[in-house]
Design a protein around this motif. Sequence first.
Motif, PDB file in Angstrom:
ATOM      1  N   ALA A   1      16.170  32.531  39.568  1.00 50.27           N
ATOM      2  CA  ALA A   1      16.173  33.691  39.122  1.00 50.27           C
ATOM      3  C   ALA A   1      17.527  34.023  38.550  1.00 50.27           C
ATOM      4  O   ALA A   1      17.987  34.687  37.578  1.00 50.27           O
ATOM      5  CB  ALA A   1      15.955  34.934  40.108  1.00 50.27           C
TER       6      ALA A   1
ATOM      7  N   PHE B   1      12.391  48.567  39.342  1.00 50.76           N
ATOM      8  CA  PHE B   1      11.954  47.118  40.013  1.00 50.76           C
ATOM      9  C   PHE B   1      10.706  47.295  40.720  1.00 50.76           C
ATOM     10  O   PHE B   1      10.163  48.262  40.912  1.00 50.76           O
ATOM     11  CB  PHE B   1      13.224  47.049  41.273  1.00 50.76           C
ATOM     12  CG  PHE B   1      14.363  46.686  40.642  1.00 50.76           C
ATOM     13  CD1 PHE B   1      14.897  45.425  40.934  1.00 50.76           C
ATOM     14  CD2 PHE B   1      15.153  47.634  39.961  1.00 50.76           C
ATOM     15  CE1 PHE B   1      16.051  44.953  40.483  1.00 50.76           C
ATOM     16  CE2 PHE B   1      16.458  46.998  39.575  1.00 50.76           C
ATOM     17  CZ  PHE B   1      16.813  45.704  39.976  1.00 50.76           C
TER      18      PHE B   1
ATOM     19  N   VAL C   1      12.330  42.761  41.941  1.00 52.76           N
ATOM     20  CA  VAL C   1      12.552  42.093  40.633  1.00 52.76           C
ATOM     21  C   VAL C   1      12.419  43.079  39.631  1.00 52.76           C
ATOM     22  O   VAL C   1      11.651  44.231  39.537  1.00 52.76           O
ATOM     23  CB  VAL C   1      11.408  41.122  40.282  1.00 52.76           C
ATOM     24  CG1 VAL C   1      11.727  40.364  38.973  1.00 52.76           C
ATOM     25  CG2 VAL C   1      11.464  39.930  41.410  1.00 52.76           C
TER      26      VAL C   1
ATOM     27  N   ILE D   1      11.104  40.207  47.559  1.00 57.75           N
ATOM     28  CA  ILE D   1      11.912  40.136  46.588  1.00 57.75           C
ATOM     29  C   ILE D   1      11.617  41.257  45.682  1.00 57.75           C
ATOM     30  O   ILE D   1      10.689  41.709  45.300  1.00 57.75           O
ATOM     31  CB  ILE D   1      12.082  38.954  45.772  1.00 57.75           C
ATOM     32  CG1 ILE D   1      11.030  38.251  45.062  1.00 57.75           C
ATOM     33  CG2 ILE D   1      12.578  37.843  46.715  1.00 57.75           C
ATOM     34  CD1 ILE D   1      11.189  37.299  44.088  1.00 57.75           C
TER      35      ILE D   1
ATOM     36  N   MET E   1      15.515  32.140  44.309  1.00 59.81           N
ATOM     37  CA  MET E   1      16.662  33.087  44.106  1.00 59.81           C
ATOM     38  C   MET E   1      17.393  32.212  43.131  1.00 59.81           C
ATOM     39  O   MET E   1      18.366  32.812  42.144  1.00 59.81           O
ATOM     40  CB  MET E   1      17.331  33.130  45.341  1.00 59.81           C
ATOM     41  CG  MET E   1      16.638  34.083  46.325  1.00 59.81           C
ATOM     42  SD  MET E   1      16.218  35.728  45.719  1.00 59.81           S
ATOM     43  CE  MET E   1      17.778  36.666  46.155  1.00 59.81           C
TER      44      MET E   1
ATOM     45  N   VAL F   1       9.101  35.963  36.465  1.00 54.95           N
ATOM     46  CA  VAL F   1       9.095  35.492  37.698  1.00 54.95           C
ATOM     47  C   VAL F   1       7.638  35.117  38.130  1.00 54.95           C
ATOM     48  O   VAL F   1       7.815  33.906  38.775  1.00 54.95           O
ATOM     49  CB  VAL F   1       9.634  36.832  38.437  1.00 54.95           C
ATOM     50  CG1 VAL F   1       9.362  36.457  39.907  1.00 54.95           C
ATOM     51  CG2 VAL F   1      10.956  37.408  38.538  1.00 54.95           C
TER      52      VAL F   1
ATOM     53  N   VAL G   1      18.015  39.594  41.166  1.00 48.31           N
ATOM     54  CA  VAL G   1      16.769  39.705  42.478  1.00 48.31           C
ATOM     55  C   VAL G   1      17.389  40.036  43.792  1.00 48.31           C
ATOM     56  O   VAL G   1      18.219  39.491  44.106  1.00 48.31           O
ATOM     57  CB  VAL G   1      15.974  38.327  42.588  1.00 48.31           C
ATOM     58  CG1 VAL G   1      15.042  38.385  43.553  1.00 48.31           C
ATOM     59  CG2 VAL G   1      15.193  38.131  41.131  1.00 48.31           C
TER      60      VAL G   1
ATOM     61  N   SER H   1      16.494  40.460  48.139  1.00 48.63           N
ATOM     62  CA  SER H   1      15.555  39.995  48.967  1.00 48.63           C
ATOM     63  C   SER H   1      15.646  40.731  50.288  1.00 48.63           C
ATOM     64  O   SER H   1      16.748  41.259  50.402  1.00 48.63           O
ATOM     65  CB  SER H   1      15.773  38.455  49.009  1.00 48.63           C
ATOM     66  OG  SER H   1      16.903  38.127  49.673  1.00 48.63           O
TER      67      SER H   1
ATOM     68  N   ASN I   1       7.864  44.605  42.990  1.00 48.54           N
ATOM     69  CA  ASN I   1       8.024  43.848  44.397  1.00 48.54           C
ATOM     70  C   ASN I   1       7.282  42.720  44.308  1.00 48.54           C
ATOM     71  O   ASN I   1       5.961  42.564  43.663  1.00 48.54           O
ATOM     72  CB  ASN I   1       7.509  44.558  45.615  1.00 48.54           C
ATOM     73  CG  ASN I   1       8.463  45.762  45.771  1.00 48.54           C
ATOM     74  OD1 ASN I   1       9.645  45.928  45.983  1.00 48.54           O
ATOM     75  ND2 ASN I   1       7.668  46.995  45.569  1.00 48.54           N
TER      76      ASN I   1
END
Length: 719
Positions: A69, A52, A90, A88, A66, A98, A76, A78, A54
């Motif tokens: 997504a 992941f 991702v 978030i 959100m 994104v 995602v 948060s 950020n």
Amino acid sequence: MSLSHKIGRVGLGLAASLGGKAKDAKNFVKSKLLSGQIDLKKYNKLQKKMDFSNVKVPTYKLPNIMESAKKAGIPVFSANIGNNISMIAVPTESMDTVQKMLSMMVSKECERDNAYSFNINSDFKGIDNTTFHNVIDSYDIPTITFKRPDGSELIAVPSEYQEQYLDACAEAKETVKDIENIEITDISADGFVWDDPSTTAIEVTPLQARYLDEYYKNVKVVDVDGKLYAYGKDIAEDVAAVKNEDNAIEKSANEWQIGVVDNTITLNEKLLGKEEGEKQLVKIPGEKDYIRFDKSELSKSNDGKTFKSKLDFDRDYVICDASGEEKGVRKGSELASNFSTRSPFEKVTNSSTDKTQFINSPERIELFNEKTNKLISIPINDAKTMLNSIMNKTGADEKTAERMICKITSKLSEDCLKKYEFPGETLSDYTAGKKTVNAVKSAVLAQKLDGFKCQNSENVQGDCIVVVDKRSKEYVLIEKDKWYQVDNKLKEMGYNSVEREAVVSKLKQTYDINGQIEHSINFGQTLSTNTPAIENVKFSDLGNGYTSIFNLDVENSKMNYITIDESVSSLEFEKMCKEKLGITDDRAIAEMADAFKDRMKGSIEISSDKVDGMKYTVSQITSKYIQISAGDKTAVLNKNTLNPEKIAKQLGINEKNAEKISQKLKVSFKANEGSVKGIASLNKLKSEAEKIFTKNKEKSVDEKGQVKSEKTQTSERSI
């Protein structure tokens, strides 16, 4: 990197830098607490499958992001950071998607009005870039950052924040400069010696190390973390002699500029002719004919304006006309003069240049001496043959010629090195035992800290981290397992929160210290409690004065978390426990507030008094619970009950005194009924209580308004 670590790194780490500097931003509210929720089912499942990254987004856009997504099938997570900024996490593989979502949102707003100013960030790289964004975030500016192909960033700033953004950029530059004054190193207790000034450690180059190792037996060369040091007693003069000689050799070698002409050819795009499937016709410079190359042999350079390839001197190349009709074959060696005759120094040489030692061979090394205006060439050959040629043609001594061979080798292609069997670089093994390495480190550090003042007042034992402030010429020693104390030490040295955060982040990376959310989930400390409501609570130090607190919701497989620091009041803590951690038991929250009192602003002292010569203080730790402190004992009680037996037991006093304390407090709280959140200053409590205690006569009045009687009331209770 796992999801939990990423959330922690961006969320909790970044929260440490929030300074509330937004000057005129609309609806600005300084964020004191970070909170969030991790879906452990998704977390455990996803962290096994993907990394992941950020993304920082404006808080007001978070619901739309959100939702978008979710529609795109992107998981995602948060973590709200401030009034204007959210983070978030991702999946890295979905970052492009994104970024496109954010780009579309910004574009739509710009179509309606001039909503954003766009800025290029190319000044900050690596850890400095993190510092830059921490400073921006300390102003709580809701920026959106887009990565550009050249590695720089395009930062969209809401127009009303542009002036603040420019102020933040200026501060970031100053912050980076200040951070450069901080240097951190580590030492091990094993073999570390501070009291031998005759022991010296001097950093040297690989060539200097080789000379020292061969000719100076009193000097030991030691590899410490990839750097070479000459180490020993009374070695300074010997090392200085080698360095001086080496500098003289380097200076002599640098008098000759080096150019390489080998089988590498550069083709202008204008030379490209007809394409024939996987083949490409290339015009022979200076002629009308063409030769064929496989397209795989051509590589683009200079943004596609030129192409590079290799000319095989032994290969038979097919010669064609512009249409591709074959006309014959020619050796690569015959074509070399068409492609490779140009000298790298043709623009700096002239008719007066001495070229008596220059031969225009297909593969050659050209050496140009600007001082003597002389150009020579040496056919590319094996290293020994070229060494002798350099000595003969330039008049250089053997050591200077060797240095020039080293420089030439670094410029030759891999094909050339392989063809002429150049020996690979032979590196001597200078590794040493832990005790010797630590001794070298201690010598290096002692030399570096000469003239610096140690600020430690306490004894430090075991492996240590040394924090050096070059600005004030001070340093402190910190035990490595207490690394988080670096923040407080830097604070004492006058560094602000953003500067400290940058240093602590670098410290975590350097020493592989994981103080983020992942560490807290897996290795966090558990509260010592018998209260069922908080038996699943864990906590962990994040450094910078921040503490993460987690509560596992077993039934729903969720991990709720908050972060506190010294700016957080006990009532704010209570509210977050209820709203964010899902803990509703007042007694449990009071127990937590007491446990974390040293990690936040904590309780509010509302009174102090004496009973039978024993001084005690009363503090409000939640809206319903108080703490009574007497000496080294404390009692946490519901202010609406104030059971004397519990007071006596927890404070270790007799029940008579406990009863007196209980009665005094009941009267005080009764006098304070109606105050906001049940909290009043000590003076107000005394003032209100005074009105009750001095009301000694209660008058009863008949229907005609005349006094019927007076009743005298007495009480031992006072405040």
